[in-house]
Design a protein around this motif. Structure first.
Motif, PDB file in Angstrom:
ATOM      1  N   ASN A 143       0.851  -1.191   0.000  1.00 52.66           N
ATOM      2  CA  ASN A 143       0.000   0.000   0.000  1.00 52.66           C
ATOM      3  C   ASN A 143       0.889   1.245   0.000  1.00 52.66           C
ATOM      4  O   ASN A 143       0.782   2.093   0.880  1.00 52.66           O
ATOM      5  CB  ASN A 143      -0.937   0.002   1.211  1.00 52.66           C
ATOM      6  N   ILE A 144       1.803   1.319  -0.974  1.00 45.41           N
ATOM      7  CA  ILE A 144       2.648   2.501  -1.106  1.00 45.41           C
ATOM      8  C   ILE A 144       1.791   3.611  -1.702  1.00 45.41           C
ATOM      9  O   ILE A 144       1.151   3.430  -2.739  1.00 45.41           O
ATOM     10  CB  ILE A 144       3.889   2.202  -1.971  1.00 45.41           C
ATOM     11  N   LEU A 145       1.768   4.756  -1.035  1.00 45.84           N
ATOM     12  CA  LEU A 145       0.899   5.866  -1.410  1.00 45.84           C
ATOM     13  C   LEU A 145       1.654   6.835  -2.323  1.00 45.84           C
ATOM     14  O   LEU A 145       2.189   7.855  -1.882  1.00 45.84           O
ATOM     15  CB  LEU A 145       0.385   6.565  -0.150  1.00 45.84           C
ATOM     16  N   LYS A 146       1.666   6.509  -3.611  1.00 46.80           N
ATOM     17  CA  LYS A 146       2.429   7.292  -4.580  1.00 46.80           C
ATOM     18  C   LYS A 146       1.958   8.744  -4.657  1.00 46.80           C
ATOM     19  O   LYS A 146       2.776   9.646  -4.860  1.00 46.80           O
ATOM     20  CB  LYS A 146       2.378   6.639  -5.952  1.00 46.80           C
ATOM     21  N   ASP A 147       0.671   8.984  -4.476  1.00 45.02           N
ATOM     22  CA  ASP A 147       0.169  10.370  -4.484  1.00 45.02           C
ATOM     23  C   ASP A 147       0.766  11.168  -3.331  1.00 45.02           C
ATOM     24  O   ASP A 147       1.116  12.339  -3.496  1.00 45.02           O
ATOM     25  CB  ASP A 147      -1.364  10.404  -4.403  1.00 45.02           C
ATOM     26  N   ASN A 148       0.889  10.548  -2.164  1.00 45.72           N
ATOM     27  CA  ASN A 148       1.488  11.236  -1.015  1.00 45.72           C
ATOM     28  C   ASN A 148       2.959  11.555  -1.295  1.00 45.72           C
ATOM     29  O   ASN A 148       3.445  12.633  -0.951  1.00 45.72           O
ATOM     30  CB  ASN A 148       1.373  10.387   0.249  1.00 45.72           C
ATOM     31  N   ILE A 149       3.657  10.617  -1.920  1.00 45.98           N
ATOM     32  CA  ILE A 149       5.066  10.834  -2.254  1.00 45.98           C
ATOM     33  C   ILE A 149       5.196  11.961  -3.271  1.00 45.98           C
ATOM     34  O   ILE A 149       6.032  12.864  -3.113  1.00 45.98           O
ATOM     35  CB  ILE A 149       5.700   9.527  -2.781  1.00 45.98           C
ATOM     36  N   ASN A 150       4.364  11.937  -4.299  1.00 43.36           N
ATOM     37  CA  ASN A 150       4.414  12.983  -5.327  1.00 43.36           C
ATOM     38  C   ASN A 150       4.076  14.356  -4.755  1.00 43.36           C
ATOM     39  O   ASN A 150       4.726  15.352  -5.094  1.00 43.36           O
ATOM     40  CB  ASN A 150       3.478  12.641  -6.485  1.00 43.36           C
ATOM     41  N   ASN A 151       3.052  14.430  -3.901  1.00 44.02           N
ATOM     42  CA  ASN A 151       2.687  15.709  -3.275  1.00 44.02           C
ATOM     43  C   ASN A 151       3.791  16.225  -2.368  1.00 44.02           C
ATOM     44  O   ASN A 151       4.048  17.426  -2.311  1.00 44.02           O
ATOM     45  CB  ASN A 151       1.359  15.585  -2.517  1.00 44.02           C
ATOM     46  N   PHE A 152       4.434  15.324  -1.646  1.00 44.09           N
ATOM     47  CA  PHE A 152       5.562  15.684  -0.792  1.00 44.09           C
ATOM     48  C   PHE A 152       6.665  16.299  -1.648  1.00 44.09           C
ATOM     49  O   PHE A 152       7.213  17.345  -1.321  1.00 44.09           O
ATOM     50  CB  PHE A 152       6.068  14.422  -0.074  1.00 44.09           C
ATOM     51  N   ALA A 153       6.980  15.655  -2.770  1.00 44.67           N
ATOM     52  CA  ALA A 153       8.025  16.159  -3.676  1.00 44.67           C
ATOM     53  C   ALA A 153       7.648  17.523  -4.239  1.00 44.67           C
ATOM     54  O   ALA A 153       8.500  18.427  -4.300  1.00 44.67           O
ATOM     55  CB  ALA A 153       8.266  15.161  -4.806  1.00 44.67           C
ATOM     56  N   LEU A 154       6.402  17.695  -4.632  1.00 45.80           N
ATOM     57  CA  LEU A 154       5.954  18.991  -5.156  1.00 45.80           C
ATOM     58  C   LEU A 154       6.151  20.108  -4.140  1.00 45.80           C
ATOM     59  O   LEU A 154       6.626  21.201  -4.468  1.00 45.80           O
ATOM     60  CB  LEU A 154       4.476  18.924  -5.574  1.00 45.80           C
TER      61      LEU A 154
END
Length: 159
Positions: A143-154
Motif C-alpha cells: 500500500n505505497i501511497l504514490k500520491d502522497n510521495i508525489n505531493n511531498f516532492a511537489l
C-alpha cells in the motif's frame, strides 16, 4: 538546491519510497541510508528529508539518533519528515508526532505518511504472528501511497 534524503529501512519498503521520491525531486539530491552512514556533513544541504518505517509504534533507532544528534542543525534547515507503515487514520499523526523530536516537528515544513508493505517472506516468525493477528492477513500486501510521495516532492520542490 542540494538536498539530502536520510532514511532507514527494515525490509525495503522505505527504500522503495525513497527511490520514488528521489525521482520527483529537483536539483542535486543525495540519498543516505542511516544504517550504514554516520557523521554526515549536513552543512552542504539546503533541504533535508528524514524518514523511516514504523514497527510496533516505533521508528528505527538510527532515525531517532540522527534527529536527536543533529537537532540544532536540522532546525535551521528546510526539512521534511515522513514515515512508512501500514497504519491508517489518526494513528498516522500520532506516530509522526511520537517518533520525531517536538522541536523538529515544529520547524519541519512537511510531514507525511508514504504507506507501507507486508512482506511475509522477510519477516521473522514472531513478526509474522503479530501482523497476522493485527492486520487479519497472512499474505503479502503493498500500500505505497504514490500520491502522497508525489505531493511531498511537489511541496519540497516549491520551497
Amino acid at each position: 538546491m542540494n538536498a539530502l534524503i536520510a532514511y532507514s529501512s527494515k525490509y525495503g519498503c522505505t527504500k522503495k519510497c525513497v527511490d520514488l521520491l528521489h525521482k520527483e525531486l529537483n536539483g542535486n539530491v543525495e540519498i543516505i541510508n542511516l544504517q550504514t552512514s554516520k557523521n554526515i556533513d549536513l552543512s552542504k544541504y539546503d533541504k533535508i528529508i528524514i524518514g523511516g518505517s514504523i514497527y510496533m509504534g516505533m521508528i528505527q533507532k538510527e532515525v531517532k539518533e540522527f534527529c536527536n544528534n543533529n537537532l540544532e542543525i536540522l532546525k535551521g534547515k528546510q526539512t521534511g519528515l515522513f514515515i512508512c507503515g501500514m497504519q491508517e487514520g489518526e494513528s498516522i499523526t500520532t506516530e509522526i508526532n511520537e517518533n520525531f523530536p517536538k522541536e523538529l516537528l515544529e520547524t519541519s515544513l512537511i510531514k507525511e505518511h508514504f504507506g507501507g508493505e507486508f512482506t511475509f517472506s522477510k519477516m521473522k516468525f514472531f513478526e509474522k504472528m503479530i501482523v497476522k493477528m493485527i492486520s487479519k492477513t497472512s499474505s503479502d500486501k503493498s500500500n505505497i501511497l504514490k500520491d502522497n510521495i508525489n505531493n511531498f516532492a511537489l511541496k519540497m520542490n516549491s520551497i
